[in-house]
Scaffold this active site. Structure first.
Site, PDB file in Angstrom:
ATOM      1  CB  CYS A  55     -38.438  60.076  40.847  1.00 38.21           C
ATOM      2  SG  CYS A  55     -37.507  58.991  41.970  1.00 38.21           S
ATOM      3  CG  HIS A  64     -37.659  58.710  37.458  1.00 37.07           C
ATOM      4  ND1 HIS A  64     -36.406  59.080  37.876  1.00 37.07           N
ATOM      5  CD2 HIS A  64     -38.073  57.716  38.295  1.00 37.07           C
ATOM      6  CE1 HIS A  64     -36.073  58.350  38.932  1.00 37.07           C
ATOM      7  NE2 HIS A  64     -37.056  57.516  39.195  1.00 37.07           N
ATOM      8  CG  ASN A 119     -33.820  55.859  40.541  1.00 38.31           C
ATOM      9  OD1 ASN A 119     -33.700  57.073  40.571  1.00 38.31           O
ATOM     10  ND2 ASN A 119     -34.970  55.259  40.774  1.00 38.31           N
TER      11      ASN A 119
END
Length: 346
Positions: free
Chosen positions: A115, A272, A302
């Site tokens: 990430c 993120h 995500n």
């Protein structure tokens, strides 16, 4: 001379899994409304059987080329951030060089980071450009975490989607186009690593430390009703949340200091896109006004290393990121690792 982002494009796989699909399948008391309330995610795109992260990255790169950012033959270096490579070896970036028709004089490498990978990739690209090793760097970020998630593990299945982004980074002054047609210069970088937290976001088996076998494939169910094996992704949500709340505010302050800025100088914060609850907690802790904090993940979840560039492109398309604006990027997660920088919109 500086380095700047010239263009961003992205690609999401065709198949979509909605929260209604998950609620019906799990049948464990998690309604669609509850999933959305906890995560802010309504749907996630899922790679088809046999569709790899490299396929998604290739589609994102071709979208970038189709939007006339540059031609494949102009790319001097390819950076591919993924935790879902095609093979243990060779390097997937080498396969992408051939598939995309990049020149054989171009460098190409993979780097395994999740990430925080996009911001790390910007730093590496900037280094290649400012030292004269390249003129145009293609940064591809792609992951297929759905491959690693057990269908019975609601702790991660509600969060992670598959996707890819392609970002063209060039030395300032290379393009003859007007400055307002490109994302602006990449500022000073801040990095961080705390490997002591590696066990809290982990696929235990499959590497040299623990090869996959019948024992690692044995499934178990934890006290929260999540089923997985050592072959699947494990995430300790409370520990990841604690880590994020500790390091991200510090990273933001260090990034501001290194770039000679105050919070009020930043027009847009793009972190993120982990989940809506975490992002809102960070926003409130740091006192960032909602209008200067960008969240866009409801329809894709995500997507790991691709969340920030996807959000950047969508901020452009939404009119939230405009010429003259400063945008702060912060990536954080698996490793533990984190990184921050500031972009100046040209």
């Amino acid at each position: 001379m500086n380095a700047r982002i010239r263009h961003v494009a992205y690609h999401l796989p065709q198949a979509v899994s909605t929260v209604e699909d998950l609620a019906r399948e799990m049948n464990n008391g998690w309604s669609a409304e509850k999933i959305v309330r906890k995560t802010g995610i309504h749907a996630r795109h899922i790679a088809a059987p046999g569709e790899c992260a490299s396929d998604l990255a290739c589609a994102a790169a071709r979208a970038l080329f189709a939007e006339a950012a540059c031609t494949p033959r102009e790319v001097d270096f390819l950076l591919f951030c993924t935790q879902s490579p095609d093979y243990l070896l060779p390097t997937t970036a080498c396969l992408l060089q051939d598939r995309l028709g990049l020149p054989t004089t171009a460098g190409a490498l993979d780097f395994n980071l999740g990430c925080s990978g996009f911001v790390y990739g910007l730093g590496m690209a900037k280094g290649l450009l400012l030292t004269g090793q390249a003129r145009k760097v293609l940064l591809l970020t792609a992951d297929t975490y759905s491959r690693h998630v057990h269908p019975g593990d609601k702790s991660v299945r509600t969060l992670f989607g598959d996707g890819a982004a392609a970002t063209l980074i060039e030395a300032s002054g290379v393009s003859a186009d007007s400055a307002d047609e490109a994302l602006g210069s990449i500022g000073q970088m801040v990095y961080g690593t705390d490997g002591a937290g590696y066990k809290n976001l982990l696929i235990a088996s499959g590497g040299a430390r623990l090869p996959r076998c019948a024992e690692t494939a044995r499934e178990c169910t934890d006290k929260f009703g999540n089923t997985r094996s050592q072959d699947h992704l494990f995430m300790d949500g409370p520990e990841i949340f604690k880590f994020t709340m500790q390091v991200v505010p510090v990273c933001v302050n260090e990034t501001l200091t290194r770039n000679g800025l105050a919070m009020s100088d930043v027009d847009l914060f793009v972190f993120h896109q982990a989940n809506a609850y975490m992002l809102e907690s960070l926003r409130q802790k740091m006192g960032i006004p909602e209008e200067r904090f960008y969240v866009n993940m409801a329809d894709c979840g995500n997507t790991v290393s691709a969340t920030i560039p996807i959000a950047l492109r969508r901020a452009v398309d939404d009119g939230r990121l405009k010429p003259g604006m400063r945008v702060m990027l912060v990536g954080y997660g698996v490793g533990y690792s984190w990184a921050g920088t500031v972009l100046q919109w040209a």
